[in-house]
Design a protein around this motif. Structure first.
Motif, short mmCIF file in Angstrom:
data_model
loop_
_atom_site.label_atom_id
_atom_site.label_comp_id
_atom_site.label_asym_id
_atom_site.label_seq_id
_atom_site.Cartn_x
_atom_site.Cartn_y
_atom_site.Cartn_z
N LYS A 19 0.84 -1.20 0.00
CA LYS A 19 0.00 0.00 0.00
C LYS A 19 0.88 1.25 0.00
CE LYS A 19 -3.93 2.17 2.37
NZ LYS A 19 -4.91 2.09 3.47
N TYR A 50 1.46 4.85 1.62
CA TYR A 50 1.13 5.63 2.82
C TYR A 50 1.77 7.01 2.73
CZ TYR A 50 -0.16 1.16 4.99
OH TYR A 50 -0.75 -0.06 5.29
N GLN A 51 1.16 7.96 3.41
CA GLN A 51 1.74 9.31 3.51
C GLN A 51 2.20 9.50 4.95
OE1 GLN A 51 -1.83 11.24 1.97
NE2 GLN A 51 -0.71 11.79 0.10
N TYR A 52 3.52 9.43 5.15
CA TYR A 52 4.08 9.45 6.50
C TYR A 52 3.86 10.77 7.23
CZ TYR A 52 6.51 4.98 5.78
OH TYR A 52 6.80 3.65 5.57
N ILE A 103 0.11 9.67 8.41
CA ILE A 103 0.12 8.50 9.26
C ILE A 103 1.58 8.17 9.64
CG2 ILE A 103 0.09 7.00 7.21
CD1 ILE A 103 -1.29 4.88 8.90
N ALA A 114 2.03 2.81 9.99
CA ALA A 114 1.86 2.30 8.63
C ALA A 114 2.45 0.89 8.49
CB ALA A 114 2.53 3.24 7.63
N ASP A 144 0.23 -1.54 10.25
CA ASP A 144 -0.98 -1.76 9.46
C ASP A 144 -0.71 -2.75 8.33
OD1 ASP A 144 -3.75 -1.11 8.58
OD2 ASP A 144 -2.72 -0.24 6.86
N SER A 145 0.40 -2.56 7.62
CA SER A 145 0.77 -3.46 6.52
C SER A 145 1.04 -4.87 7.03
CB SER A 145 2.01 -2.93 5.80
OG SER A 145 1.72 -1.74 5.12
N THR A 197 5.22 10.58 0.84
CA THR A 197 4.51 9.40 0.36
C THR A 197 5.48 8.24 0.13
OG1 THR A 197 2.82 10.75 -0.68
CG2 THR A 197 3.01 8.48 -1.43
#
Length: 517
Positions: free
Chosen positions: A454, A456-458, A461, A466, A469-470, A505
């Motif tokens: 996926k 993610y935008q650090y 989030i 992140a 979550d992954s 990102t």
């Protein structure tokens, strides 16, 4: 508890039985049949007879198959697909099926619709979904399609719309309609992700026939207590239920099984693997015990995709490759092969076609069939052919190396008898008595995996959140595929910053593996 592994190739169908300590009890190699299932039946029957094992003691059965690949290449047995792209009006300039061969488009019905929906690169909604438009489209397709592929713009960042549309499709067309979501199939890149999702939907009928056929073949041999798994193309397994959701993951599993089997036999984690079959030679890279993954978009049956695939180089050289002398005196090898008819057509078996196996016998490299029959082959012709074989393998192996340094090579496959004892650029060639059935061994010893990717935008989030979550979603996939919860461990975390996107990102990919439940 015993395990049975089957690998169906273009020429041979191999079977192995392993005991509780993962030691080989028995192995057999039979010819692949036109209807596939007969070949599987024959292989299971032969390995049971050879081992004298009670079928009731076999508790796990694994199958590696080329059926899905063949279905795409041959355009046979594919489902009629309706394609819904969520991206109007932003993506109308390039429609679905762009650059596809027209014959496979026709086979899949060619029906598609670009509707409102999709996301911006930052995860914001492009346009809202129009359910009335969706309903009208779906009702017009009713009775003309067998599965649905849903592709949303930037669904790798946010897949909420894809999920909503999937629920709506089932309301309109019924719960039994198979659906593929691009966020769960492909990687980055709208068109290649869309292509992979369409192919996944096209394979639902094929994989159902494979799984039921394998089940019936096992039942016919009184193997009724075994958990059944299919091989994925990353060297791991998945349950038949999971495979029927993601059949595209079986594409490329054959060469992958050979790499995993080679690693097991040689007890090595890093090396080149050369699998010489009856028709082709497949070269892969063993990296930390698993096949190296391809970093470029792969083409399957003329369709460019971006789903996970092993980094494999295949050349038209195998034990059944036909050897000819051209009008100018040069000798050519392949790419055509006598395939599974080698025992009818090769010189050593009383046929009239010179194959690479005949060359190996003529040069005293191996004793197969009736060695006296190769007396008719000129020795200079055989020597020329051998040089061609050697050069083909050397060039192919060089292409898969990442440096000019010499590397180790694990040689497997039923056609390995045609390989030279030494190859330029290779420090050591490792062989095994069970190398000819390495693919079936790879299927049998495999673990179950889960993989999640996926964007993610650090800045929005946190990185740790992140990654967690992954990881949790990768574990969920592994559990769905049939892994034992407590045995699951993370084997790979990949983070790739996307410089062109805002908010720090990053593309995150996590892979986990676990033992069979």
């Amino acid at each position: 508890m015993k395990r049975l592994g089957i690998d169906v190739g273009g020429t041979n169908t191999d079977a192995v039985l392993l005991d509780e300590q993962s030691r080989v009890i028995a192995s057999v190699k039979t010819h692949t049949t036109v209807d596939i299932q007969t070949g599987i039946n024959n292989a299971i029957n032969d390995v049971l007879k050879k081992s004298k094992v009670d079928p009731k003691t076999i508790k796990q059965a694994m199958l590696g198959t080329t059926q899905c690949t063949n279905a795409i290449v041959e355009r046979k047995g594919l489902a009629k697909v309706g394609v819904i792209r969520l991206g109007y009006p932003a993506t109308t300039s390039v429609e679905p099926y762009a650059e596809w061969p027209i014959d496979i488009v026709n086979e899949l019905s060619g029906k598609f619709k670009i509707v409102k929906g999709g996301y911006e690169f930052d995860g914001q909604e492009l346009t809202q979904l129009d359910f009335e438009e969706l309903k009208e489209t779906l009702l017009s397709w009713k009775g003309h399609i067998e599965s649905i592929a849903i592709i949303g713009v930037f669904s790798a960042i946010n897949n909420e719309q894809e999920e909503k549309v999937a629920i709506f499709v089932k309301k309109v067309l019924g719960n039994k309609i198979p659906i593929s979501l691009s966020a769960k199939v492909g990687s980055l890149g709208l068109i290649t992700r869309e292509n992979a999702t369409i192919l996944n939907s096209a394979l639902f009928n094929v994989i159902h026939k494979v799984s039921t056929g394998f089940t019936k073949a096992l039942e016919k041999q009184a193997i009724t207590d075994a958990a059944i798994f299919l091989c994925q193309n990353d060297g791991t397994l998945m349950s038949t239920k999971y495979a029927e959701k993601y059949p595209i993951l079986t594409i490329g599993s054959g060469p992958t099984n050979s790499i995993r089997g080679a690693a097991y036999l040689a007890k090595k984690k890093n090396a080149l693997v050369l699998d010489i079959g009856g028709t082709t030679s497949d070269i892969g890279v063993l990296s930390n015990g698993f096949p190296r993954e391809s970093s470029i978009a792969e083409t399957v049956g003329g369709v460019k995709t971006n789903f996970r695939m092993p980094d494999i180089l295949s050349i038209g050289l195998g034990g059944g490759s036909i050897v000819r002398q051209q009008a100018d005196g040069t000798v050519t090898v392949g790419p055509d092969s006598v395939g599974y008819k080698i025992e009818e057509k090769a010189i050593v078996f009383g046929g009239n076609i010179i194959t690479t196996t005949d060359i190996a016998v003529k040069l005293g490299m191996v004793e197969v069939g009736n060695v006296n029959l190769v007396d008719k082959i000129d020795i200079k012709f055989a020597q020329q052919a051998f040089i061609v074989i050697q050069d083909m393998l050397t060039d192919a192996l060089d292409k898969m190396k990442t440096s000019s340094q010499q590397v180790e090579l694990i040689l497997v496959g039923g056609g390995a008898i045609i390989a030279p004892k030494q190859i330029s650029g290779i420090s050591n060639i490792w062989r095994s008595n069970y190398g000819s059935v390495a693919n079936a061994i790879g299927a049998t010893i495999a673990q179950v995996s889960g993989e999640f990717e996926k964007i993610y935008q650090y800045d929005i989030i946190k990185r740790a959140q992140a990654l967690e979550d992954s990881k949790s979603k990768a574990i969920k996939q592994a559990l769905e595929a049939g892994a034992e919860d407590k045995s699951i461990k993370v084997v790979e975390i990949e983070e790739i910053p996307l410089a062109y996107a805002p908010n720090d990102t990053t593309r995150v990919k996590v892979k986990v593996v676990g033992e069979i439940k």
